[in-house]
Design a protein around this motif. Structure first.
Motif, PDB file in Angstrom:
ATOM      1  N   GLY A   1       0.814  -1.212   0.000  1.00 57.26           N
ATOM      2  CA  GLY A   1       0.000   0.000   0.000  1.00 57.26           C
ATOM      3  C   GLY A   1       0.844   1.256   0.000  1.00 57.26           C
ATOM      4  N   LEU A   2       1.898   1.285   0.815  1.00 52.78           N
ATOM      5  CA  LEU A   2       2.786   2.446   0.847  1.00 52.78           C
ATOM      6  C   LEU A   2       3.518   2.609  -0.480  1.00 52.78           C
ATOM      7  N   GLN A   3       3.900   1.474  -1.092  1.00 51.51           N
ATOM      8  CA  GLN A   3       4.581   1.534  -2.378  1.00 51.51           C
ATOM      9  C   GLN A   3       3.666   2.122  -3.451  1.00 51.51           C
ATOM     10  N   ALA A   4       2.377   1.713  -3.436  1.00 49.94           N
ATOM     11  CA  ALA A   4       1.429   2.253  -4.412  1.00 49.94           C
ATOM     12  C   ALA A   4       1.202   3.739  -4.187  1.00 49.94           C
ATOM     13  N   SER A   5       1.109   4.180  -2.923  1.00 43.48           N
ATOM     14  CA  SER A   5       0.928   5.609  -2.626  1.00 43.48           C
ATOM     15  C   SER A   5       2.130   6.422  -3.101  1.00 43.48           C
ATOM     16  N   LEU A   6       3.325   5.868  -2.872  1.00 41.98           N
ATOM     17  CA  LEU A   6       4.541   6.564  -3.305  1.00 41.98           C
ATOM     18  C   LEU A   6       4.586   6.693  -4.817  1.00 41.98           C
ATOM     19  N   ALA A   7       4.204   5.634  -5.526  1.00 42.74           N
ATOM     20  CA  ALA A   7       4.209   5.688  -6.988  1.00 42.74           C
ATOM     21  C   ALA A   7       3.193   6.703  -7.508  1.00 42.74           C
TER      22      ALA A   7
END
Length: 302
Positions: free
Chosen positions: A115-121
């Motif tokens: 989830g954090l990776q998707a938000s960062l992207a």
């Protein structure tokens, strides 16, 4: 004229072997022979002036005693094994519960990281979309992430299911001993899964996941005892392998390829269960960011 001496018997040729000859000629000891003669004449041996009765022991009684003794020893050994297993059961149950708890915790942390990776992207793409140069960089990053497997993908492709033979697992799903005492009989091994994945890559797959574990160029498929590890995570059968690619060419190239034919042979020899079917709108999750150990960005000094 001298008298002729009395003639003596000629010397035996085997005189030097008299001991062996005597042993072969008189095979019964004199004491035993004397006892046999007394028994035949009715003179039984006495003990303290009273004839001693000789009671023969029936062979059936001896065999019965031996069987009883063998049964007692076997029962004791079985009882010891049961006690040892009973003592180990709590430890095994506690260890299994700890493993399940750790796996659940790992899955939760992995979901949070995704989830954090998707938000960062999303934030990165929004920032890069401000000008033409940024949009070009964003497109290049998207292609690199697609090739690296660090972004989720969707598309049509192929779904291959590989499972243990029915005889290799018990009613509770736990693995049983190898069939016939040969390693791997009836059970999917890490090398079987490796061959399946490599066959799909060779057939033209663009992205692959195993039990929702996305594969990358750095993903290792290994065995640890009865478990198969994919990216250091233990998986249990059935192994559902999803591959995104052109369905019209992916399925025939895989089935007719080396890996497909070999896995089909394993189904005949060992009873492995193999299923191949087209997949529509498959969604493969993203893999975690790789830990690079040798590669560095261009222009960066070590």
């Amino acid at each position: 004229m001298r008298p002729t001496p009395p003639s003596s018997p000629p010397a035996r040729v085997d005189g030097s072997m008299s001991l062996l000859v005597d042993m072969m000629t008189n095979t019964l000891d004199e004491a035993y022979a004397d006892a046999a003669r007394r028994k035949a004449s009715g003179d039984a041996p006495t003990t303290g002036g009273t004839p001693a009765a000789v009671v023969p022991v029936p062979r059936r009684l001896v065999a019965l005693v031996l069987l009883v003794a063998l049964g007692v020893v076997t029962g004791i050994a079985a009882a010891q094994v049961r006690r040892r297993d009973a003592a180990q059961d709590p430890s095994r149950a506690a260890l299994a519960a700890d493993v399940r708890e750790r796996i659940a915790s790992t899955d939760e942390l992995a979901a949070q990281a995704a989830g954090l990776q998707a938000s960062l992207a999303s934030v990165r793409d929004e920032a890069l979309a401000a000008d033409a140069r940024g949009r070009e960089v964003s497109a290049r990053l998207g292609l690199v992430e697609l090739l690296a497997g660090t972004t989720a993908v969707t598309g049509d492709g192929l779904v291959v299911t590989l499972d243990d033979a029915p005889a290799a697992r018990g009613d509770d799903g736990a693995p049983l001993d190898d069939r016939g005492g040969r390693p791997g009989d009836g059970r999917v091994l890490d090398r079987d899964l490796q061959e399946l994945v490599n066959g799909l890559w060779a057939a033209g797959a663009e992205a692959i996941s195993v039990n929702d574990q996305r594969l990358t160029a750095l993903t290792a498929i290994r065995g640890a005892g009865d478990a198969v590890l994919v990216d250091k995570r233990p998986l249990v059968p059935p192994y559902v392998v999803q591959a995104v690619g052109d369905p019209a060419s992916l399925e025939p190239r895989f089935v007719d390829g080396t890996a497909g034919r070999r896995l089909a042979t394993y189904t005949s020899l060992y009873g492995l269960r193999l299923g191949v079917e087209p997949g529509r709108n498959l969604r493969l999750p993203s893999a975690r960011d790789p830990d690079l150990r040798s590669a560095v960005p261009k222009g960066v000094q070590r």
